[in-house]
Design a protein around this motif. Structure first.
Motif, mmCIF file in Angstrom:
data_model
loop_
_atom_site.group_PDB
_atom_site.id
_atom_site.type_symbol
_atom_site.label_atom_id
_atom_site.label_comp_id
_atom_site.label_asym_id
_atom_site.label_seq_id
_atom_site.Cartn_x
_atom_site.Cartn_y
_atom_site.Cartn_z
ATOM 1 N N TYR A 53 0.830 -1.204 0.000
ATOM 2 C CA TYR A 53 0.000 0.000 0.000
ATOM 3 C C TYR A 53 0.870 1.262 0.000
ATOM 4 N N ASP A 69 -10.143 6.757 -6.128
ATOM 5 C CA ASP A 69 -10.956 6.405 -4.962
ATOM 6 C C ASP A 69 -12.419 6.406 -5.360
ATOM 7 N N GLY A 71 -15.803 5.563 -3.359
ATOM 8 C CA GLY A 71 -16.380 5.182 -2.072
ATOM 9 C C GLY A 71 -15.296 4.724 -1.127
ATOM 10 N N GLU A 72 -15.457 3.522 -0.609
ATOM 11 C CA GLU A 72 -14.497 2.980 0.354
ATOM 12 C C GLU A 72 -13.307 2.307 -0.312
ATOM 13 N N ARG A 73 -13.401 2.096 -1.635
ATOM 14 C CA ARG A 73 -12.348 1.334 -2.314
ATOM 15 C C ARG A 73 -11.363 2.242 -3.040
ATOM 16 N N THR A 74 -10.144 1.756 -3.154
ATOM 17 C CA THR A 74 -9.096 2.498 -3.847
ATOM 18 C C THR A 74 -8.449 1.592 -4.883
ATOM 19 N N GLU A 89 -21.320 -0.446 -10.456
ATOM 20 C CA GLU A 89 -21.620 -0.538 -9.017
ATOM 21 C C GLU A 89 -21.976 -1.958 -8.585
ATOM 22 N N SER A 92 -18.610 -3.918 -8.785
ATOM 23 C CA SER A 92 -17.484 -3.192 -8.178
ATOM 24 C C SER A 92 -16.278 -3.227 -9.110
#
Ligand SMILES: [Zn+2]
Length: 135
Positions: A53, A69, A71-74, A89, A92
Motif C-alpha cells: 500500500y 478512490d 467510495g471505500e475502495r481504492t 456498481e 465493483s
C-alpha cells in the motif's frame, strides 16, 4: 524499473522495483493493493500489505500510477494516458473511459492564482436486473 523509479525521485529498493514490475505486466490495469499483494505473494515476494500500500501511494504521488478512490475502495490505475473511468456498481469494477468520450463544457471558477490540473470523472452505472420470466 530502477531508472523509472530514480527518474521520479523514488529510491529503487528491491521491493519497489519488483512491485512496479508486477504492476507493468498485463497492460493497463486497475489494481487494488490487496490484488497486487496477492500477485506479489504468488511471485514469491514476502511483503506486508502495508508495504504494498505504501509503495502504491508513493508511485501515485510520483505520477507512475493514478490513484482512483470510489467510495471505500481504492484502485491504482496503470494507464498513463488522459482518461476517465466507468464504475460498475454491481460488480465493483472499474474500467477506462477514453477522454474523448466525455465532453466537459466549461470549467468551474477556481480560486485566484489556481490552475486546473485535471478533471477526473467517474461515471457510475448499475446494470438492470434481467428477469427470467420476462420473455
Ligand atoms: Zn484507468
Amino acid at each position: 524499473m530502477d531508472q523509472e523509479l530514480k527518474a521520479v525521485g523514488i529510491r529503487p529498493t528491491r521491493q519497489r522495483t519488483a512491485l512496479l514490475d508486477l504492476l507493468r505486466r498485463g497492460g493497463n490495469r486497475h489494481m487494488a493493493a490487496e490484488q497486487l499483494y496477492r500477485e506479489a505473494f504468488e511471485a514469491g515476494l514476502r511483503l506486508s500489505l502495508a508495504t504494498v500500500y505504501n509503495a502504491l501511494n508513493l508511485f501515485a504521488q510520483a505520477g507512475l500510477v493514478r490513484r482512483v478512490d470510489v467510495g471505500e475502495r481504492t484502485w491504482f490505475c496503470t494507464n498513463p494516458h488522459d482518461h476517465h473511468h466507468l464504475y460498475d456498481e454491481g460488480a465493483s469494477e472499474l474500467t477506462d473511459l477514453a477522454a474523448q468520450e466525455l465532453c466537459l463544457i466549461g470549467t468551474p471558477t477556481l480560486p485566484d492564482g489556481a490552475q486546473l490540473v485535471r478533471a477526473d470523472i467517474i461515471v457510475r452505472f448499475r446494470r438492470s436486473k434481467t428477469r427470467p420470466d420476462s420473455f
